[in-house]
Design an enzyme around this catalytic site. Structure first.
Site, PDB file in Angstrom:
ATOM      1  N   GLU A   1      -8.028  -0.057  14.149  1.00 17.20           N
ATOM      2  CA  GLU A   1      -8.290  -1.113  13.395  1.00 17.20           C
ATOM      3  C   GLU A   1      -7.242  -2.327  13.279  1.00 17.20           C
ATOM      4  O   GLU A   1      -6.127  -2.096  12.817  1.00 17.20           O
ATOM      5  CB  GLU A   1      -8.576  -0.567  12.184  1.00 17.20           C
ATOM      6  CG  GLU A   1      -9.038  -1.636  10.972  1.00 17.20           C
ATOM      7  CD  GLU A   1      -9.424  -1.061   9.654  1.00 17.20           C
ATOM      8  OE1 GLU A   1      -9.607   0.196   9.602  1.00 17.20           O
ATOM      9  OE2 GLU A   1      -9.434  -1.940   8.711  1.00 17.20           O
TER      10      GLU A   1
ATOM     11  N   ARG B   1       1.707   1.835  10.457  1.00 18.45           N
ATOM     12  CA  ARG B   1       1.146   2.260   9.010  1.00 18.45           C
ATOM     13  C   ARG B   1       2.489   1.899   8.189  1.00 18.45           C
ATOM     14  O   ARG B   1       3.369   2.922   8.085  1.00 18.45           O
ATOM     15  CB  ARG B   1       0.606   3.563   9.166  1.00 18.45           C
ATOM     16  CG  ARG B   1       0.152   3.905   7.570  1.00 18.45           C
ATOM     17  CD  ARG B   1      -0.612   5.220   7.819  1.00 18.45           C
ATOM     18  NE  ARG B   1      -1.650   5.327   8.628  1.00 18.45           N
ATOM     19  CZ  ARG B   1      -3.000   5.104   8.501  1.00 18.45           C
ATOM     20  NH1 ARG B   1      -3.320   4.502   7.565  1.00 18.45           N
ATOM     21  NH2 ARG B   1      -3.722   5.132   9.599  1.00 18.45           N
TER      22      ARG B   1
ATOM     23  N   ARG C   1       0.788  -1.199  -0.012  1.00 20.27           N
ATOM     24  CA  ARG C   1      -0.041   0.026   0.047  1.00 20.27           C
ATOM     25  C   ARG C   1       1.064   1.181  -0.018  1.00 20.27           C
ATOM     26  O   ARG C   1       1.796   1.422   0.872  1.00 20.27           O
ATOM     27  CB  ARG C   1      -1.028  -0.134   1.285  1.00 20.27           C
ATOM     28  CG  ARG C   1      -1.721  -1.269   1.264  1.00 20.27           C
ATOM     29  CD  ARG C   1      -2.873  -1.126   2.331  1.00 20.27           C
ATOM     30  NE  ARG C   1      -3.575  -2.460   2.127  1.00 20.27           N
ATOM     31  CZ  ARG C   1      -4.665  -2.749   3.082  1.00 20.27           C
ATOM     32  NH1 ARG C   1      -5.044  -1.843   3.713  1.00 20.27           N
ATOM     33  NH2 ARG C   1      -5.451  -4.035   2.672  1.00 20.27           N
TER      34      ARG C   1
ATOM     35  N   SER D   1     -11.081  -6.216   9.525  1.00 19.10           N
ATOM     36  CA  SER D   1     -12.375  -5.533   9.020  1.00 19.10           C
ATOM     37  C   SER D   1     -13.133  -6.486   7.916  1.00 19.10           C
ATOM     38  O   SER D   1     -12.282  -7.171   7.141  1.00 19.10           O
ATOM     39  CB  SER D   1     -11.695  -4.245   8.123  1.00 19.10           C
ATOM     40  OG  SER D   1     -12.883  -3.918   7.238  1.00 19.10           O
TER      41      SER D   1
ATOM     42  N   ARG E   1       0.159  -5.031  12.574  1.00 22.62           N
ATOM     43  CA  ARG E   1      -0.658  -4.451  13.583  1.00 22.62           C
ATOM     44  C   ARG E   1      -0.957  -5.279  14.817  1.00 22.62           C
ATOM     45  O   ARG E   1      -0.930  -4.853  15.854  1.00 22.62           O
ATOM     46  CB  ARG E   1      -1.824  -3.845  12.895  1.00 22.62           C
ATOM     47  CG  ARG E   1      -1.673  -2.571  12.181  1.00 22.62           C
ATOM     48  CD  ARG E   1      -2.940  -2.056  11.992  1.00 22.62           C
ATOM     49  NE  ARG E   1      -2.599  -0.858  11.054  1.00 22.62           N
ATOM     50  CZ  ARG E   1      -3.546   0.229  10.582  1.00 22.62           C
ATOM     51  NH1 ARG E   1      -4.739  -0.010  10.829  1.00 22.62           N
ATOM     52  NH2 ARG E   1      -3.146   1.302   9.848  1.00 22.62           N
TER      53      ARG E   1
END
Length: 436
Positions: free
Chosen positions: A361, A289, A274, A364, A402
């Site tokens: 988060e 991140r 990403r 999801s 994460r």
RNA sequence: GGAGGCGUCGCCUAGUCUGGUCUAUGGCGCCCGCCUGCUAAGCGGGUUUGGGGAUAAAACCCCAUCGAGGGUUCAAAUCCCUCCGCCUCCGCCA
């Protein structure tokens, strides 16, 4: 893409959905107008084409007769020749007209297609309206831990444990890249192994998937709409996927699949890429991140009727995994405006991050109903023999980075070691991580 | 990377050289019906997928669809171009 029949028959429902998302309501009327225009144009072109075809066919017949007359010497060759020529001239005139009308119809169809693609999926009843901050907390599991010492953040811990190396990541690849080393690398592998073992237990078929995909696949899954987050390899015109959902959704593209024995459930572990463009200054410390991580994803193809239950099933599995990691977390019902175009409903599981004092988060799960399948042309055959679009759903089992953040921070001990939750111990081979 | 071959409506297959009764052939499978004590065989019919129109819904009519997209032509499975995929051989390679 949503069903044009739904827009025609129930435009108010579509308007209400757009409103809940904070999206453009007037798009509905634009779509309807374009649809009408396109259908009129198609009808006109097709009737003209039918005429042309029948005239053209008579040319063939005339030529046949002419050839026969020539061979046998009987019949009026000259008259037949004239008839054939006349038919050919008429056909040529019609052909020119048809070409014009066809171009017009194509253009209007394209305009319509572009418009209807802009409409987002119809939000499921009960999804909270509004934007990012308007989510509803469905449940909170566990309690943020009370520390009797000053907790360290994941990077400090990771560095002490010899598990995370940001500096060398930056040296080799740039910012937001990292090395996991020793216990860090082993944690990544253990998390994926843990997820995979549960996936198989839950009846998912494991796949190893491409992480470079064609523009068509990337576009079909809707990820090209969020262009700024995607890596593109110009030299090969391929996209690096940000999740194996892309390959798992593309897997059955243009197929009519058999759902008579129940939903198809797939899982894949892949490296995810990403760009995180536009997130400058956000979460810059450590591995929260990053541009690259590893994720085990679940993906389900089912009938539209089964979708809501399957969504709950995915959420249950996600919670099962987090329970196993012994992390405090909450489950939120993501608000309409924060769903993304494909999802009709989305549940996030957010784990407590002690040094941030916030839930963040981790996983999801989205119910895309038939929206994604319509774009990718994935159908099933019903009992009546007719085809219809399937529903698709996806959900995170676990990522590596994460959860590592959450595990290190939540399970740290005063002496700098980190407790390993029981569920992870078999995969990690130890019950505590100590400085190397 | 180089050379050659191939891609037809679930599967197999005819048609492509030589464009036009191709409304894409035949077989297998599948579905419906007949026959039948049951099953099989036999006989008859149906069987790609989209889209537009028509309809209460159908039946029905039309357009597109022979790997994909362009082109030539009154007319393309058939001729031309580009792309994609598969196979064979050669080269290279973990």
């Amino acid at each position: 893409m949503i069903d044009i029949l739904l827009v025609r028959e129930n435009p108010d429902l579509v308007r209400a959905s757009q409103r809940a998302r904070g999206a453009d309501e007037s798009l509905v009327d634009q779509v309807l107008a374009a649809d009408e225009k396109r259908r009129a144009s198609i009808t006109e072109f097709e009737s003209l084409r039918a005429q042309q075809k029948s005239v053209s066919k008579s040319v063939g017949a005339a030529m046949g007769k002419l050839a026969g007359a020539r061979k046998s010497g009987s019949g009026d060759v000259e008259t037949l020749q004239q008839e054939a020529d006349e038919a050919r001239t008429r056909a040529a005139e019609l052909a020119a007209k048809v070409k014009q009308r066809e171009a017009a119809a194509d253009q209007e169809d394209k305009e319509f297609a572009a418009l209807i693609r802009e409409l987002d999926n119809i939000v499921i009843d009960g999804v909270p309206a509004g934007g990012e901050d308007d989510f509803v907390t469905l449940e909170t599991v566990g309690e943020p831990r009370e520390f009797d010492f000053e907790p360290l953040d994941h990077l400090t811990l990771g560095e002490r444990l010899g598990a995370i190396d940001m500096e060398r990541g930056a040296k080799v690849s740039g910012s937001r890249f990292y090395f996991l080393k020793g216990a860090g690398a082993r944690l990544s592998n253990a998390l994926m192994a843990y997820a995979q073992s549960i996936a198989v237990e839950e009846g998912f078929t494991p796949l190893v998937v491409p992480t470079l995909v064609s523009p068509a696949t990337m576009g079909g899954t809707g990820y090209l709409d969020a262009h700024e987050d995607v890596y593109h390899l110009e030299s090969a015109d391929l996209y690096l996927t940000g999740t194996s959902e892309v390959a798992l959704a593309g897997y059955h593209t243009d197929e009519i699949i058999d759902l008579s024995a129940g939903p198809l459930r797939y899982t894949a572990t892949s490296t995810c890429y990403r760009r995180e463009a536009g997130s400058y200054g956000k979460d810059t410390r450590g591995i929260f991140r990053v541009h690259q991580f590893t994720k085990t994803e679940m993906f389900i193809y089912c009938t539209p009727e089964e979708a809501v239950a399957e969504h709950q099933n995915l959420l249950r599995i996600e919670r099962r995994l987090l329970d196993g990691l012994e992390l405090p977390y909450r489950v939120i019902d993501v608000a309409a405006g924060d769903l993304g175009g494909s999802a009709a409903r989305k549940f996030d599981c957010e784990a407590w991050v002690p040094t941030q004092g916030k839930y963040r988060e981790l996983t999801s799960t989205s119910n895309c109903t038939t929206y994604q399948a319509r774009r990718l042309n994935i159908r099933q055959r019903g009992d009546d023999g007719k085809t219809s679009f399937v529903a698709t759903l996806n959900g995170t089992m676990l990522t590596d980075t994460r959860p590592i953040v959450a595990l290190l921070e939540n399970h740290q001990q005063a002496d700098g070691s980190v407790r390993v939750p029981r569920a992870l111990q078999p995969f990690l081979g130890t019950d505590v991580i100590r400085p190397a």
